[in-house]
Design an enzyme around this catalytic site. Structure first.
Site, short mmCIF file in Angstrom:
data_model
loop_
_atom_site.label_atom_id
_atom_site.label_comp_id
_atom_site.label_asym_id
_atom_site.label_seq_id
_atom_site.Cartn_x
_atom_site.Cartn_y
_atom_site.Cartn_z
N TYR A 171 0.87 -1.17 0.00
CA TYR A 171 0.00 0.00 0.00
C TYR A 171 0.92 1.24 0.00
O TYR A 171 2.14 1.11 -0.03
CB TYR A 171 -0.92 -0.03 1.24
CG TYR A 171 -2.17 -0.88 1.06
CD1 TYR A 171 -2.14 -2.10 0.39
CD2 TYR A 171 -3.38 -0.47 1.58
CE1 TYR A 171 -3.28 -2.87 0.23
CE2 TYR A 171 -4.54 -1.24 1.43
CZ TYR A 171 -4.48 -2.44 0.75
OH TYR A 171 -5.61 -3.20 0.60
N ARG A 347 -8.33 -15.50 8.76
CA ARG A 347 -9.20 -16.50 8.15
C ARG A 347 -9.91 -17.40 9.16
O ARG A 347 -11.09 -17.72 8.98
CB ARG A 347 -8.38 -17.35 7.16
CG ARG A 347 -8.04 -16.58 5.90
CD ARG A 347 -6.96 -17.28 5.09
NE ARG A 347 -5.68 -17.29 5.80
CZ ARG A 347 -4.57 -17.79 5.31
NH1 ARG A 347 -4.58 -18.36 4.12
NH2 ARG A 347 -3.45 -17.74 6.00
C1 LIG Z 1 -10.84 -11.97 2.88
C2 LIG Z 1 -9.61 -11.30 3.39
C3 LIG Z 1 -9.51 -9.90 3.35
C4 LIG Z 1 -8.36 -9.26 3.85
N1 LIG Z 1 -8.32 -7.89 3.88
C5 LIG Z 1 -7.26 -7.27 4.46
C6 LIG Z 1 -7.25 -5.86 4.62
O1 LIG Z 1 -8.20 -5.15 4.27
N2 LIG Z 1 -6.17 -5.30 5.19
C7 LIG Z 1 -5.11 -6.05 5.61
O2 LIG Z 1 -4.14 -5.50 6.13
N3 LIG Z 1 -5.09 -7.38 5.48
C8 LIG Z 1 -6.14 -8.01 4.94
N4 LIG Z 1 -6.15 -9.38 4.85
C9 LIG Z 1 -4.99 -10.14 5.34
C10 LIG Z 1 -5.18 -10.62 6.78
O3 LIG Z 1 -5.31 -9.53 7.68
C11 LIG Z 1 -3.99 -11.48 7.23
O4 LIG Z 1 -2.84 -10.68 7.11
C12 LIG Z 1 -3.81 -12.77 6.43
O5 LIG Z 1 -5.05 -13.36 6.12
C13 LIG Z 1 -2.96 -13.77 7.21
O6 LIG Z 1 -3.55 -14.08 8.46
P1 LIG Z 1 -4.36 -15.48 8.74
O7 LIG Z 1 -3.38 -16.59 8.48
O8 LIG Z 1 -4.78 -15.36 10.17
O9 LIG Z 1 -5.50 -15.53 7.80
C14 LIG Z 1 -7.29 -10.04 4.37
C15 LIG Z 1 -7.40 -11.44 4.41
C16 LIG Z 1 -8.53 -12.08 3.93
C17 LIG Z 1 -8.62 -13.57 4.01
S1 SF4 Z 2 -12.88 -19.69 2.49
FE1 SF4 Z 2 -11.27 -21.20 2.95
S2 SF4 Z 2 -9.54 -19.93 3.69
FE2 SF4 Z 2 -11.35 -18.63 3.74
S3 SF4 Z 2 -12.10 -18.84 5.84
FE3 SF4 Z 2 -13.18 -20.36 4.61
S4 SF4 Z 2 -11.98 -22.23 4.80
FE4 SF4 Z 2 -10.71 -20.54 5.51
#
Ligand SMILES: Cc1cc2nc3c(=O)[nH]c(=O)nc-3n(C[C@H](O)[C@H](O)[C@H](O)COP(=O)(O)O)c2cc1C
Ligand code: SF4
Length: 391
Positions: A171, A347
């Site tokens: 960004y 997620r």
């Molecule tokens: C659907 C979705 C939307 C996301 N939108 C943002 C966002 O707006 N800003 C951001 O910094 N990260 C965003 N992320 C990234 C998450 O904050 C996070 O960094 C990434 O999913 C890894 O974490 P996790 O393993 O807990 O999912 C998004 C992730 C997902 C799955």
């Molecule tokens: S769509 Fe897949 S990666 Fe996203 S929350 Fe559901 S199971 Fe997790």
């Protein structure tokens, strides 16, 4: 050796106290028609608040209309305040705190969807809008830096407990850190000190504006996952400077580039065809054909950012948030034992907003998220776990 804190016990974050050390990470919601809060958005954040998180993060609250990745995304302005106030009230009623992710998408902004030209440190081409991205002038930089202060002030008016400044994913601020995207010849380009100037100035502006009225976090990339981009050794120095400056209450550590290597920040399956299907033509056809090059796949593993985050942990003593593949109590305990003050989860909480309450009851509860990443393209139609709501 001091005992690691219990992730489920209350903790202070700058001037605020959270009921536990678990943050719902930013997941852009796609529930803001007209760039305003909807009831659906409120429910999206009320659910994890009722489900036990210490703080949820509203994402994302752009600081300027051209700093959005999508035309309906909120930008912080007085008209957005009443809706945001309803949202923060609803989250508080469930006992959680709420943070606003503020930032400017810079080169990740999509001119085609916002109607405003995207901005980068130096001229670039956007694979997202398939259009050139304009070089930010010194006036743009100043305006965007100051807009972070205004956005933080509006966040206070809206009842937020914290702001999270977006310094990740290429960004605007993060693109200045990247030597690949930032080829400026002025005092915002070249040396790491110059490339980090915008990040440090932005954090300082927000602190000067809000003082200790709310907590200030930043989400900082540790590496872009792009050859010639920002890398961990530079991130360590930037984290040290941010600590020295004293403008932040915590840093949430992230990786990846939403512009050049989006899957690097998720790991796991690349939803190429699902992504193509939500794109307009001719992008749709192009992504179906060659999207695998843009959405490169990386193997998923629990706590996938830990190895890099540990290097930042060794370099600074300020509070840090571990993100990436935190899905269960064992991962949270590892984060605490490794010296992180908080964990953030994206997620797993999209899949099950009540996961924290269930982990609190049964510590061996496992997440049902299979990191298929099919939620990623749903940001355009209302972010959701497709296993829960396929529609
Ligand atoms: C659907 C979705 C939307 C996301 N939108 C943002 C966002 O707006 N800003 C951001 O910094 N990260 C965003 N992320 C990234 C998450 O904050 C996070 O960094 C990434 O999913 C890894 O974490 P996790 O393993 O807990 O999912 C998004 C992730 C997902 C799955
Ligand atoms: S769509 Fe897949 S990666 Fe996203 S929350 Fe559901 S199971 Fe997790």
């Amino acid at each position: 050796m001091t005992k690691a804190p219990d992730v489920l016990e209350p903790a202070t974050l700058g001037p605020i106290t959270l009921r536990n050390r678990i943050l719902k990470a930013a997941t852009f919601e796609g529930r803001t028609p007209g760039a305003l809060v909807s009831d659906d958005l409120i429910e999206y954040h009320r659910a994890p608040a009722a489900g036990g998180v210490g703080m949820t993060t509203v994402a994302y609250c752009a600081v300027a209309p051209e700093g959005r990745t999508e035309g309906n995304q909120i930008w912080m302005r007085p008209e957005a305040v009443p809706g945001l106030r309803r949202l923060t009230d609803a989250v508080h009623a469930e006992g959680a705190a709420v943070s606003a992710q503020i930032g400017h998408a810079g080169p990740v902004a999509n001119e085609k969807l916002t109607g405003y030209p995207a901005l980068a440190p130096t001229r670039a081409f956007s694979p997202l809008s398939m259009r050139p991205i304009r070089t930010a002038t010194l006036d743009d930089i100043e305006r965007i830096r100051l807009a972070h202060g205004t956005a933080a002030e509006l966040a206070i008016e809206s009842g937020f407990d914290a702001v999270e400044i977006h310094f990740g994913h290429n960004y605007f601020a993060s693109s200045f850190l990247s030597p690949k995207l930032n080829r400026r010849k002025d005092h915002y380009g070249g040396s790491l000190e110059n490339r980090a100037r915008l990040v440090r100035e932005t954090a300082r502006t927000v602190r000067e504006t809000v003082g200790d009225r709310i907590a200030i976090l930043a989400k900082l990339s540790m590496d872009d996952g792009v050859p010639g981009g920002f890398w961990i050794d530079e991130a360590i120095q930037v984290a040290k400077w941010l600590e020295e400056d004293g403008s932040l209450d915590a840093i949430e550590l992230t990786i990846g580039s939403s512009l050049l290597n989006p899957m690097y920040l998720f790991k796991g399956a690349a939803p190429v065809h699902d992504f193509a299907n939500v794109m307009p033509q001719p992008l749709k056809a192009g992504i179906h054909l060659a999207g695998g090059m843009f959405l490169r796949e990386y193997p998923y593993e629990p706590l996938f950012m830990l190895e890099k985050a540990r290097q930042i942990r060794d370099a600074v003593s300020m509070p840090l948030v571990l993100l990436g593949g935190v899905t269960d109590r064992a991962g949270m305990d590892t984060a605490m034992a490794e010296g992180f003050e908080f964990v953030a989860m994206a997620r797993a909480l999209l899949r099950e907003p009540d996961l924290i309450n269930r982990i609190a009851k049964e510590s061996d509860t496992k997440s049902l998220c299979i990191h298929c990443n099919k939620c990623m393209p749903t940001i355009y139609t209302g972010a959701r776990c497709v296993l829960v709501d396929p529609a």
